[in-house]
Scaffold this motif. Structure first.
Motif, short mmCIF file in Angstrom:
data_model
loop_
_atom_site.label_atom_id
_atom_site.label_comp_id
_atom_site.label_asym_id
_atom_site.label_seq_id
_atom_site.Cartn_x
_atom_site.Cartn_y
_atom_site.Cartn_z
N ARG A 147 39.99 -17.78 4.22
CA ARG A 147 39.86 -18.82 3.20
C ARG A 147 38.78 -18.41 2.22
O ARG A 147 37.95 -17.54 2.53
N PRO A 148 38.74 -19.02 1.03
CA PRO A 148 37.71 -18.64 0.06
C PRO A 148 36.30 -18.93 0.56
O PRO A 148 36.03 -19.98 1.15
N LEU A 149 35.41 -17.98 0.35
CA LEU A 149 33.99 -18.24 0.62
C LEU A 149 33.49 -19.36 -0.29
O LEU A 149 33.91 -19.46 -1.45
N ALA A 150 32.60 -20.15 0.23
CA ALA A 150 32.01 -21.22 -0.57
C ALA A 150 30.72 -20.71 -1.22
O ALA A 150 29.61 -21.05 -0.78
N LEU A 151 30.84 -19.87 -2.23
CA LEU A 151 29.65 -19.34 -2.89
C LEU A 151 28.87 -20.47 -3.55
O LEU A 151 29.44 -21.35 -4.19
N ARG A 152 27.55 -20.43 -3.39
CA ARG A 152 26.71 -21.44 -4.03
C ARG A 152 26.31 -21.02 -5.44
O ARG A 152 26.12 -21.87 -6.30
N GLU A 153 26.19 -19.70 -5.64
CA GLU A 153 25.78 -19.21 -6.97
C GLU A 153 26.01 -17.72 -7.05
O GLU A 153 25.94 -17.00 -6.05
N VAL A 154 26.32 -17.24 -8.24
CA VAL A 154 26.33 -15.82 -8.55
C VAL A 154 25.23 -15.58 -9.58
O VAL A 154 25.15 -16.28 -10.59
N SER A 155 24.36 -14.61 -9.31
CA SER A 155 23.27 -14.26 -10.23
C SER A 155 23.49 -12.84 -10.74
O SER A 155 23.78 -11.94 -9.94
N VAL A 156 23.37 -12.66 -12.03
CA VAL A 156 23.50 -11.31 -12.61
C VAL A 156 22.37 -11.08 -13.60
O VAL A 156 21.95 -11.98 -14.32
#
Length: 348
Positions: A147-156
């Motif tokens: 199932r899709p990961l529940a990412l909290r945030e992507v930082s770049v």
């Protein structure tokens, strides 16, 4: 397109040849308005990797041969949980090179921050490497847990990309994205770390990529019990029921309370934690995306006493409501996320 192929071009490879081998019209290479779909992206990335025998597409001075990538996969495919697989994968990468490899740090109160450090060679677009590696990580681990990961945030570290065709390549992560950040990182939810893997062999991995998955779409898989429970609770919150008992939620999900607790526990989650988190997220969003007084926010979220709201919020956020509003009132990213949350849940 040209950015993805820049490492291969530096290595002396002909982009037209690679594109044809990936079943992509070579004319897209010189066309800044051209676009490819998600399965074509997978084919292109895989073809570049195999053409160079380098997982990192020729972007790094010290690459990673495909045979080593297979060994890395073997090192974590037999892990029990996502958290274990993540740590094993990172340790393997760090052992291969001190210059190339993700680091891992604990991020207080919000999850696990997976920091990726890539030292690219001159002449390539570092930002496109970071993005494609994040896409690979996101889809790989989502596939591993089913199932899709529940990412909290992507930082770049890069600024927000602007593409001539208007495509938002970060939308696929389905989470807030922080640009111009100090590090390149994926922030995972703690509850995902205990989720068990549902795949465990190289053959399954090869079959998955042979099916040409769509990297621009959400990872495949049925909604998790956490996602289903969250949706029911959100619907009930919109109706003004802020502390719905598990019996009510289980009935809507056509299951039994005891079974729901069991299924949530298998995902490393609990009903109480989900209900508390959703309420806390709304409280935080109100504080940052509105001028509503703290007392009024507490009443709006179903608290009959101001002191009760303050105590609960202190447990959620580690600070009092007024202190939270003051601390983040100038954080444009948090305010934007808060505004989006209120809009998503259709709460004014």
């Amino acid at each position: 397109m040209a950015a993805l192929l820049s490492g291969a071009v530096l290595k002396g490879k002909e982009p037209d040849v690679i594109l044809r081998q990936a079943l992509i019209d070579p004319r897209v290479y010189a066309n800044p308005d051209a676009a490819i779909d998600g399965p074509a992206l997978v084919r292109l990335v895989r073809q570049i990797q195999f053409s160079l025998d380098d997982v990192y597409l020729g972007f790094l001075a010290q690459g990673c041969r495909m045979a080593l990538e297979t060994e890395r996969l073997l090192s974590f495919l037999n892990c029990a949980t996502f958290g274990e697989a993540l740590r094993v994968s990172i340790r393997f990468t760090d052992a291969m090179s001190t210059d190339v490899g993700p680091g891992i740090t604990e991020e207080h109160g919000s999850g696990l921050q997976h920091i990726c450090k890539y030292q690219t060679v001159p002449g390539v677009d570092r930002d496109i490497l970071v993005w494609i590696r994040f896409v690979w990580i996101y889809h790989l681990f989502s596939w591993l847990i089913g199932r899709p990961l529940a990412l909290r945030e992507v930082s770049v570290r890069a600024p927000r990309p602007v593409q001539r065709n208007g495509f938002d390549r970060f939308a696929l992560f389905r989470c807030p994205v922080r640009f111009d950040a100090p590090v390149d990182a994926l922030s995972y939810d703690f509850s995902d770390l205990t989720v068990r893997l549902v795949h465990g062999s190289i053959q399954e991995y090869e079959d998955y990529y042979a099916s040409a998955p769509d990297w621009f779409a959400a990872p495949a898989g049925e909604p998790s019990w956490r996602e289903r429970t969250q949706q029911v609770l959100v619907d009930l919150q919109k109706a003004g029921l802020w502390s719905a008992p598990i019996e009510v939620v289980a009935a809507r999900l056509r299951t039994r309370p005891r079974r729901l607790r069991h299924d949530l526990a298998l995902e490393g989650e609990s009903f109480q934690d989900i209900r508390t988190r959703l309420r806390g997220e709304l409280a935080s969003a109100y504080l940052l995306a509105s001028d509503t007084p703290v007392t009024a926010i507490g009443f709006a979220l179903g608290f009959s006493e101001p002191g009760s709201f303050s105590r609960h919020f202190l447990a959620w956020a580690g600070m009092a409501p007024s202190a939270y509003r003051s601390a983040f009132s100038g954080d444009a990213t948090k305010i934007a996320a808060a505004t989006a949350l209120l809009k998503e849940r259709r709460i004014s």
